[in-house]
Design an enzyme around this catalytic site. Structure first.
Site, PDB file in Angstrom:
ATOM      1  N   ARG A   7     -59.638   4.383  21.516  1.00 32.60           N
ATOM      2  CA  ARG A   7     -61.123   4.466  21.631  1.00 32.60           C
ATOM      3  C   ARG A   7     -61.798   3.166  20.936  1.00 32.60           C
ATOM      4  NH1 ARG A   7     -60.963   9.514  18.872  1.00 32.60           N
ATOM      5  NH2 ARG A   7     -62.694   8.629  17.363  1.00 32.60           N
ATOM      6  N   ASN A   8     -60.911   2.035  20.633  1.00 35.42           N
ATOM      7  CA  ASN A   8     -61.577   0.765  20.106  1.00 35.42           C
ATOM      8  C   ASN A   8     -62.030   0.197  21.363  1.00 35.42           C
ATOM      9  OD1 ASN A   8     -61.392  -2.048  19.236  1.00 35.42           O
ATOM     10  ND2 ASN A   8     -60.711  -1.070  17.245  1.00 35.42           N
ATOM     11  N   ALA A   9     -63.149  -0.354  21.320  1.00 36.87           N
ATOM     12  CA  ALA A   9     -63.963  -1.293  22.310  1.00 36.87           C
ATOM     13  C   ALA A   9     -63.483  -2.537  22.506  1.00 36.87           C
ATOM     14  CB  ALA A   9     -65.363  -1.048  22.126  1.00 36.87           C
ATOM     15  N   PHE A  10     -62.427  -2.979  21.714  1.00 38.30           N
ATOM     16  CA  PHE A  10     -62.175  -4.525  21.666  1.00 38.30           C
ATOM     17  C   PHE A  10     -61.543  -4.760  23.141  1.00 38.30           C
ATOM     18  CE2 PHE A  10     -58.969  -7.975  21.424  1.00 38.30           C
ATOM     19  CZ  PHE A  10     -59.787  -8.942  20.702  1.00 38.30           C
ATOM     20  N   THR A  43     -65.696  -3.325  16.803  1.00 40.70           N
ATOM     21  CA  THR A  43     -65.286  -2.562  18.066  1.00 40.70           C
ATOM     22  C   THR A  43     -64.859  -1.432  17.623  1.00 40.70           C
ATOM     23  OG1 THR A  43     -63.248  -3.700  17.936  1.00 40.70           O
ATOM     24  CG2 THR A  43     -64.977  -4.850  19.362  1.00 40.70           C
TER      25      THR A  43
END
Length: 173
Positions: A40-43, A143
């Site tokens: 779920r990290n947006a990086f 992120t």
């Protein structure tokens, strides 16, 4: 009880123009030895948008493309103590060697912090020790999925500053 954590090695090449710094990888990233491994990290979706690659590429392929586009990845901290993955739980910080890194990466135009904790740790642990003037510093929204108060689109708009302000490689090098 917190354990002593060791960060990941820098992902870079000598002609990197933008260094993206986190604070310390989360538990899932350390376990898999991959930057921003939490699903779920947006990086990675953000970097895929900035660089024009598929977020579904294998990890090592994403790293190759980041380097080709002029990016380097690292963390401010080499070691710390932390229980869990939250930045707020970080204690006993020890910074990476930025004097050496900056001396070897003279093409850097920008250090972009992935969140406020990375910037705060850099200001406290690194800036007082630098023998080299760092390039421009830019703090971007984290992120991390823990920073859910900001939407993906709002985060992406902030991160697009990197592409808009800095001449990066087109990835064909």
């Amino acid at each position: 009880m917190s354990v002593i954590l060791q960060g990941l090695a820098a992902v870079t090449n000598r002609d990197a123009k933008v260094l993206i710094l986190g604070s310390m990888p989360g538990a899932q990233s350390l376990a898999s030895q991959q930057y921003y491994a939490h699903p779920r990290n947006a990086f990675w979706p953000i970097m895929a948008s900035l660089c024009g690659f598929s977020v579904n590429l294998a990890y090592h392929e994403r790293l190759v493309l980041l380097r080709q586009h002029g990016f380097a990845l690292w963390d401010v901290l080499a070691h710390c103590q932390r229980q869990g993955s939250l930045d707020s739980a970080i204690r006993h910080e020890q910074a990476n060697d930025f004097n050496h890194f900056l001396a070897e990466h003279g093409q850097l135009k920008l250090i972009a912090f992935n969140g406020a904790k990375a910037q705060q740790s850099f200001n406290k642990q690194v800036l007082p020790t630098l023998a080299i003037t760092p390039p421009r510093l830019l703090t971007l929204p984290s992120t991390s999925p823990a920073h859910a108060a900001m939407s993906f689109d709002a985060k992406l708009q902030q991160w697009l500053q990197i592409k808009q302000r800095y001449q990066l490689n087109d990835g064909s090098t």
